[in-house]
Design a protein around this motif. Structure first.
Motif, PDB file in Angstrom:
ATOM      1  N   ASP A 128      53.677  37.298  33.090  1.00  0.00           N
ATOM      2  CA  ASP A 128      53.097  36.650  34.268  1.00  0.00           C
ATOM      3  C   ASP A 128      51.858  35.908  33.791  1.00  0.00           C
ATOM      4  O   ASP A 128      50.789  36.495  33.636  1.00  0.00           O
ATOM      5  N   ARG A 129      52.021  34.630  33.508  1.00  0.00           N
ATOM      6  CA  ARG A 129      50.919  33.849  32.937  1.00  0.00           C
ATOM      7  C   ARG A 129      49.750  33.708  33.903  1.00  0.00           C
ATOM      8  O   ARG A 129      48.596  33.688  33.474  1.00  0.00           O
ATOM      9  N   LYS A 130      50.037  33.607  35.174  1.00  0.00           N
ATOM     10  CA  LYS A 130      48.972  33.422  36.168  1.00  0.00           C
ATOM     11  C   LYS A 130      47.996  34.604  36.172  1.00  0.00           C
ATOM     12  O   LYS A 130      46.785  34.422  36.180  1.00  0.00           O
ATOM     13  N   SER A 131      48.549  35.815  36.155  1.00  0.00           N
ATOM     14  CA  SER A 131      47.681  36.999  36.158  1.00  0.00           C
ATOM     15  C   SER A 131      47.408  37.539  34.755  1.00  0.00           C
ATOM     16  O   SER A 131      46.684  38.516  34.606  1.00  0.00           O
TER      17      SER A 131
END
Length: 122
Positions: free
Chosen positions: A74-77
């Motif tokens: 999960d790149r965003k988090s």
């Protein structure tokens, strides 16, 4: 429990390795290795049930064979979630640079040449 990763090392030769240096919660100055390993060159010598990406974590040295079933980046988090045959891991990779993440993604893609792992976000 979310584990914090200090750095990631990779190897992209006969052995395909992604190793997460997980900060030891009991001593923040120490790290424990959570290692994903696959050796395609010799895997044909194994039974089908033994093939895949093996997982080892210094914290659980007594465990039998643990195989990776799924990995979600999960790149965003900045979290990597691992699902193995024995347990689940959540790794916080906010301290990791883009170069290390890119190298990890490259090795994970090679590890999954036969699609034995569910890779998400890679």
């Amino acid at each position: 429990m979310m584990e914090t990763v200090a750095f990631i090392s990779t190897e992209n030769g006969d052995d395909l390795i992604v190793s997460f240096a997980v900060i030891d919660p009991a001593d923040p100055t120490e790290v424990e290795s959570l290692t994903l390993l696959r050796t395609p060159k010799y895997e044909h010598l194994l039974g089908d049930w033994e093939r895949g990406v093996s997982v080892s974590f210094e914290r659980y040295v007594e465990d039998d064979e643990e195989l990776l079933e799924a990995l979600h980046l999960d790149r965003k988090s900045a979290v990597v979630r691992l699902t193995t045959s024995l347990r689940n891991y959540e790794l916080d990779i906010r301290k990791i640079g883009e170069r290390e993440v890119k190298a990890m993604r490259k090795v994970l893609t090679r590890m999954n040449y036969d699609r034995r792992i569910r890779l998400l976000g890679i």
